[in-house]
Write a protein that holds these residues in place. Structure first.
Motif, short mmCIF file in Angstrom:
data_model
loop_
_atom_site.label_atom_id
_atom_site.label_comp_id
_atom_site.label_asym_id
_atom_site.label_seq_id
_atom_site.Cartn_x
_atom_site.Cartn_y
_atom_site.Cartn_z
N GLN B 45 25.69 43.04 -22.33
CA GLN B 45 25.86 43.01 -20.88
C GLN B 45 25.02 44.11 -20.20
N PHE B 46 24.90 45.26 -20.87
CA PHE B 46 24.13 46.37 -20.31
C PHE B 46 22.73 46.41 -20.91
N ASP B 47 22.67 46.43 -22.24
CA ASP B 47 21.41 46.30 -22.96
C ASP B 47 20.37 47.36 -22.56
N PHE B 48 20.83 48.60 -22.46
CA PHE B 48 19.88 49.67 -22.12
C PHE B 48 19.15 50.10 -23.39
N ASN B 49 18.04 49.43 -23.67
CA ASN B 49 17.36 49.73 -24.92
C ASN B 49 16.27 50.77 -24.76
N LEU B 50 16.05 51.27 -23.56
CA LEU B 50 14.96 52.23 -23.38
C LEU B 50 15.48 53.48 -22.66
N LEU B 51 15.31 54.62 -23.30
CA LEU B 51 15.60 55.89 -22.63
C LEU B 51 14.29 56.36 -22.02
N MET B 52 14.19 56.27 -20.71
CA MET B 52 12.90 56.59 -20.08
C MET B 52 12.70 58.08 -19.93
N ASP B 53 13.80 58.79 -19.66
CA ASP B 53 13.64 60.22 -19.44
C ASP B 53 14.98 60.91 -19.64
N LEU B 54 14.89 62.18 -19.92
CA LEU B 54 16.09 63.01 -20.07
C LEU B 54 15.67 64.40 -19.66
N PHE B 55 16.41 65.00 -18.76
CA PHE B 55 16.00 66.32 -18.33
C PHE B 55 17.20 67.13 -17.86
N GLY B 56 16.98 68.39 -17.70
CA GLY B 56 18.03 69.29 -17.26
C GLY B 56 17.80 69.69 -15.82
N VAL B 57 18.86 70.15 -15.17
CA VAL B 57 18.77 70.71 -13.82
C VAL B 57 19.61 71.98 -13.82
N ASP B 58 19.14 72.98 -13.09
CA ASP B 58 19.91 74.21 -12.95
C ASP B 58 20.32 74.34 -11.48
N TYR B 59 21.63 74.32 -11.22
CA TYR B 59 22.13 74.40 -9.84
C TYR B 59 22.62 75.79 -9.51
N LEU B 60 21.92 76.82 -9.98
CA LEU B 60 22.42 78.18 -9.82
C LEU B 60 22.71 78.54 -8.37
N HIS B 61 21.81 78.18 -7.44
CA HIS B 61 21.98 78.62 -6.05
C HIS B 61 22.64 77.58 -5.17
N TRP B 62 23.24 76.55 -5.79
CA TRP B 62 23.81 75.48 -5.00
C TRP B 62 25.32 75.69 -4.91
N GLU B 64 28.05 74.14 -3.57
CA GLU B 64 29.11 73.17 -3.85
C GLU B 64 29.24 72.90 -5.34
N LYS B 65 28.27 73.33 -6.09
CA LYS B 65 28.21 72.92 -7.48
C LYS B 65 28.99 73.90 -8.35
N ALA B 66 30.12 73.45 -8.90
CA ALA B 66 30.91 74.35 -9.74
C ALA B 66 30.27 74.51 -11.10
N LEU B 67 29.78 73.41 -11.63
CA LEU B 67 29.17 73.47 -12.96
C LEU B 67 27.69 73.74 -12.80
N ARG B 68 27.17 74.67 -13.60
CA ARG B 68 25.83 75.13 -13.31
C ARG B 68 24.73 74.13 -13.70
N PHE B 69 24.82 73.61 -14.91
CA PHE B 69 23.72 72.74 -15.37
C PHE B 69 24.12 71.29 -15.31
N GLU B 70 23.12 70.46 -15.36
CA GLU B 70 23.36 69.03 -15.42
C GLU B 70 22.27 68.44 -16.32
N VAL B 71 22.67 67.51 -17.16
CA VAL B 71 21.69 66.77 -17.96
C VAL B 71 21.67 65.36 -17.40
N ILE B 72 20.46 64.86 -17.13
CA ILE B 72 20.34 63.55 -16.49
C ILE B 72 19.58 62.62 -17.43
N TYR B 73 20.16 61.44 -17.63
CA TYR B 73 19.57 60.44 -18.52
C TYR B 73 19.09 59.29 -17.64
N ASN B 74 17.89 58.86 -17.87
CA ASN B 74 17.32 57.76 -17.10
C ASN B 74 17.15 56.58 -18.07
#
Ligand code: SF4
Lengths: 158, 159
Positions: B45-62, B64-74
């Motif tokens: 039903q989803f069939d996500f067979n390709l990981l196009m990108d994966l990266f990190g983000v640092d929200y140090l100066h943001w 509203e953001k309680a958690l500092r880092f974020e890993v994003i999967y595309n």
């Protein structure tokens, strides 16, 4: 016999110096150390249109032992710096270094954790060719300045 | 909607789901990444067979953001032609998340890059070492508290 009066030979030695300089300046074997976008401009200089061969520097060697001018073309990162130094150390005397493009001259617009702020912090440089990237005419101008320098310097014969 | 389906399928893992114009986003708890990743890959039903990108983000100066880092999967599905962004917040005190390198082999180098640049550890990665910087380099240069021009030369003068 007494002492040899060297002044009698000064004409001979300066002429010999000139002759060796003349020979050396027209037989430059370059080692292109190409790392980034300036490489395109280097290729343009080396190919038929601008034809660096007219200046006797047409033959790139890809071994530092066979080269006498090191062309550092493009951004040098701190990861790469030890390799550049090793390549320079492997070249035989006499050797010269040309910094091609602002990245190699000063670090250019890169002011960050990764880039070397000018290759002259690592190895001695003879000619700086600024520009981002330098035009081929600019490179040829730099090459002629290098030839002038080679001609005028004292020729060490080992 | 794809995001709604995913959210109802994994109610314990997915914390938020939204659609921004054409892009689907879900925010998940980091503990669930491995489960949701293999399910999204294998379920037809989803069939996500390709990981196009994966990266990190640092929200140090943001703020509203309680958690500092974020890993994003595309993720992208070549057959179904749909795309999904998974965001996994990662806290500062323990910046780690499970590796998906065994789910999508493409994640191997992306995770090494995120480790190198942001210092997010990927647990279970087969070979987690620096990929861009040299081994002697101290710290993680894309963290917002790393001085952007602090150089660590191997040869030549220091800064
Ligand atoms: S000087 Fe400009 S063209 Fe040359 S390597 Fe640096 S950024 Fe590229």
């Amino acid at each position: 016999m007494g002492e040899v009066d060297l002044s009698k030979f000064s004409l001979l030695t300066t002429k010999l110096n000139d002759a060796i300089g003349w020979a050396r300046k027209y037989s430059i074997f370059q080692y292109p150390f190409v790392t980034a976008c300036c490489g395109m401009e280097y290729m343009s200089v080396a190919c038929a249109h601008y034809d660096i061969d007219r200046f006797g520097a047409g033959f790139p060697r890809f071994s530092p032992r066979q080269a006498d001018v090191l062309f550092v073309v493009g951004t040098v990162s701190h990861k790469l710096a030890p390799i550049l130094k090793k390549v320079y150390d492997q070249m035989c005397e006499p050797k010269w270094v040309v910094a091609f493009g602002v990245c190699t001259c000063t670090g250019g617009f890169y002011d960050n954790y990764a880039t070397v702020m000018g290759i002259d912090t690592i190895i001695p440089v003879d000619v700086y060719i600024p520009g981002c990237p330098p035009r081929p005419e600019n490179v040829l101008d730099g090459l002629m300045k290098l030839q002038e320098k080679i001609q005028k310097q004292k020729q060490e014969i080992v | 909607m794809l995001t709604d389906v995913i959210k109802s399928r994994f109610p314990n893992i997915v914390t938020q789901a939204c659609v921004d114009r054409v892009d689907n986003f879900i925010v998940i708890k980091r503990e669930g990444i491995k489960d949701i990743a293999s399910a999204l890959r294998d379920d037809p039903q989803f069939d996500f067979n390709l990981l196009m990108d994966l990266f990190g983000v640092d929200y140090l100066h943001w703020e509203e953001k309680a958690l500092r880092f974020e890993v994003i999967y595309n993720l992208y599905s070549l057959r179904k032609k749909h795309r999904l962004f998974i965001k996994a917040p990662v806290p500062e005190e323990d910046p780690s998340i499970d590796s998906v390198a065994l789910v999508w082999p493409a994640a191997d180098w992306y995770e090494r890059e995120a480790w190198d640049m942001f210092g997010v550890r990927f647990k279970g990665h087969p070979n987690l070492k620096r990929i861009l910087m040299y081994e002697e380099f101290q710290g993680h240069p894309l963290r917002k508290d790393y001085p952007y021009n602090f150089r660590q030369p191997l040869v030549g003068p220091k800064n």
